[in-house]
Design a protein around this motif. Sequence first.
Motif, PDB file in Angstrom:
ATOM      1  N   LEU A   1       6.622   6.786   9.425  1.00 16.44           N
ATOM      2  CA  LEU A   1       6.082   7.194   8.117  1.00 16.44           C
ATOM      3  C   LEU A   1       6.308   8.685   7.880  1.00 16.44           C
ATOM      4  CD1 LEU A   1       2.520   5.629   7.660  1.00 16.44           C
ATOM      5  CD2 LEU A   1       4.434   5.531   6.075  1.00 16.44           C
TER       6      LEU A   1
ATOM      7  N   GLU B   1       8.652  10.388   5.042  1.00 19.36           N
ATOM      8  CA  GLU B   1       8.051  11.259   4.018  1.00 19.36           C
ATOM      9  C   GLU B   1       8.647  12.653   4.081  1.00 19.36           C
ATOM     10  OE1 GLU B   1       3.802  10.897   4.355  1.00 19.36           O
ATOM     11  OE2 GLU B   1       3.802   8.959   3.317  1.00 19.36           O
TER      12      GLU B   1
ATOM     13  N   VAL C   1       3.843   0.318   2.727  1.00 23.05           N
ATOM     14  CA  VAL C   1       3.760  -0.564   3.886  1.00 23.05           C
ATOM     15  C   VAL C   1       3.314  -1.940   3.385  1.00 23.05           C
ATOM     16  CG1 VAL C   1       2.713  -0.953   6.147  1.00 23.05           C
ATOM     17  CG2 VAL C   1       3.138   1.380   5.358  1.00 23.05           C
TER      18      VAL C   1
ATOM     19  N   THR D   1       0.850  -1.168   0.000  1.00 22.00           N
ATOM     20  CA  THR D   1       0.000   0.000   0.000  1.00 22.00           C
ATOM     21  C   THR D   1       0.896   1.231   0.000  1.00 22.00           C
ATOM     22  OG1 THR D   1      -1.402  -1.285   1.443  1.00 22.00           O
ATOM     23  CG2 THR D   1      -1.991   1.012   1.134  1.00 22.00           C
ATOM     24  N   THR D   2       0.573   2.200  -0.814  1.00 22.48           N
ATOM     25  CA  THR D   2       1.461   3.345  -0.959  1.00 22.48           C
ATOM     26  C   THR D   2       0.910   4.591  -0.274  1.00 22.48           C
ATOM     27  OG1 THR D   2       1.954   2.449  -3.117  1.00 22.48           O
ATOM     28  CG2 THR D   2       2.814   4.627  -2.648  1.00 22.48           C
ATOM     29  N   THR D   3       1.762   5.317   0.382  1.00 17.61           N
ATOM     30  CA  THR D   3       1.372   6.592   0.962  1.00 17.61           C
ATOM     31  C   THR D   3       1.613   7.665  -0.081  1.00 17.61           C
ATOM     32  OG1 THR D   3       3.562   7.005   1.823  1.00 17.61           O
ATOM     33  CG2 THR D   3       2.034   5.865   3.280  1.00 17.61           C
ATOM     34  N   ALA D   4       1.382   8.891   0.274  1.00 20.44           N
ATOM     35  CA  ALA D   4       1.585  10.007  -0.654  1.00 20.44           C
ATOM     36  C   ALA D   4       2.868   9.825  -1.439  1.00 20.44           C
ATOM     37  CB  ALA D   4       1.634  11.315   0.128  1.00 20.44           C
TER      38      ALA D   4
END
Lengths: 277, 478
Positions: free
Chosen positions: A43, A47, A55, A13-16
């Motif tokens: 995180l 970032e 994650v 799963t990708t964050t910004a």
Amino acid sequence: MTDSKPVEPAAATTTASAAGPRVALLVTCLVDLFRPPVGFAALRLLEQAGCAVTVPEAQTCCGQPAFNSGDRATATRQARFMVEALAAEAVDYVVAPSGSCAEMIRAHYPALLANDRAMAGRARVLADKTHELTSFLVDVLGWTGIAARLEATATYHDTCSGLRGLGVREQPRRLLGQVEGLSVRELSAPEECCGFGGTFCVKYPDISGRMVGDKADDVVASGADLVLGGDMGCLLNIAGMLKRRGSAVQARHVAEVLAGMAEETPAIGEGPKSAPG
Amino acid sequence: MHVTSRAFKENVRGAVTDPNLRQSLATMKTGFRANRAKAVAALPEFEALRDAGKAIKDHALAHLDYYLERFEERVVAAGGHVHWARDGDEACRAVLDICRAHAARVVTKGKSMVAEEIALNQALEAAGIQPVETDLGEYIIQLRQELPSHIIAPAIHVRKHQVADSFRAHHRQFPADRPLEEPRDLLDEARVVLRDRFLSADVGITGANLLIAETGSTIIVTNEGNGDLTQLLPRVHIVVTSIEKVVPTLEDAATVLRLLARSATGQLMSSYTTLSTGPRRPDDPDGPEHFHVVLLDNGRSRMLGSEFRDALRCIRCAACINHCPVYGAIGGHAYGSVYPGPIGSVITPALASLEEAAGLPNASTLCGRCEAVCPMRIPLPRMLRNWREHEFARHLAPARVRWGLRIWSLAARRPALYRMGSGVTARLLMWLGGRRGRLSWAPMASAWTRVRDLPAPPPGGTFMTRFRTMQGQRRSRR
């Protein structure tokens, strides 16, 4: 990313997204269960440092409970599972808010999987890409952009695997030095083991209790009102002893302070209405 | 080798609540550790010296048969005798035979861990021969009928006032009201008592820190000079030692000695470094008429062919013991072996048996400080883990642990099941922790909560649950 299809177990799963290095966050089982804010602090730091963080969904535990109990077969199976789960080939780095789990992967996965033709190469790739959080920020990224503020006097406990296994010592202190309002006082024996030791703490509670008792004495004697460290196991142990004794000294993971999130969650072992004692 | 490690857990309970022991161990931490750190800091080439020392021992161990035979040849050429002993009984028998041949009644002894390993004093006493320890620490524990609790400071667990008590009880020849408060008083009294023994002994027994193959010499290092009096004054000198102590040359011995004193006490050299090569020659001013070396194996050649081989590099400096947080919490006696601490937990199962050594390899947090300070770079944590693997493979680990790991392993490779389990656990702990945010007692975690509270997770579920929710929100916002 607007579709809401359920994510495949092994997918990430990708964050910004950002243009910087792609980092997979190894949450670690203790952070997942006992201290989720540490995961979010990691995180945020990654970032802030310009990383695109994913994650991996299938991750569970690095396997130390089996490895250090002498169950090599189970540890090897778990290592194989985690090499798949973390899929290091898809990222530039794997980063953990833990010296202990990072050392497990760096120092022991390649040996555990050395005779597995399909996995030996992948285990080495993963090992080379895996870092403890503060050492990743300082040594790999050379990042010094901490934007946090905390009026407190902290002391720092060097956790064993990070310190002796990965050479993590100056990195967290350098980063803490950039937190506005924070002063750091050294323990008299910062490198002395706290007595956690994974299953050791429940196999030998008498010895572990004596060791963490000494650590708590040292923390209190430092005059700090906050003890920090880089591994949840040690922090649960130290916080547990401080709270058992009714001490007002708080315990937190170093990432919480560095990410400026220390005031968002009660300290380890404290509740919303937790009076000292 | 007599081992009582099965009682480890009970021993520990007594040890952690003993205030005298706590005092003694605190002194050890500030003394030995600080002194070693100072000595190491003063020697820029210390790391290179460690590599050199390790290389010497690795080479000697790789050609152990050759160097031992060469050593024997040189001892014999110098007029001495070598006795090979497969185990402790054979070694004791060899010593007793020599003592009997010389009609010995009193035997003085320098400090020797191998003599402790084979319980030589008991064997001598059983044969009607009186052993007299001459190292002050060893002398004190002999009076107290105890085993050493540390390999270079055998009486480190004894406080000064306890020594005075023992002296008053045993030295009846002196006025009962004499002052014994100062260390100097104790030392002087021991010296007077021991002086007579040195002169009356028929046989002197010492250990050896090193054996030199090229010369057939044995080396001891002491700080009290008692070793020299033990081996020079009686007619017979017996060296009781073990096979892994051999190094090829005098030069090699010098390298190892530079590491030994610094790692042990922080000294540059011990006060006395004494080489013995055969019995007294016609033009020697003094020395024994007979010189014997008893070479003990007792499981060492078995270690040589195993993953525990590196532990044979040990030079018995005790740096690992001095820096071990577990030893620092419980002292030496709890281990139930004459070799305590990390090195003891590695070699006791090898010299006795894993069954007898019981939980020793588990009694470590694997903090790694032992390996970090070992002058011979022995990978002690790795070996402790290796023993745990043997234990697990031989089903010596408790069933509770085995089943726990099996269940854990099933879940840890099934993310969905694992998430469910950690989610339920997190909620349960949070609920039990309540507003205090911690538990003073927790189901199935009483070993944890007996000594400390268990911090509860903050409200909101596990990281993975929260992260998924957060992702969902991020997506729907876009």
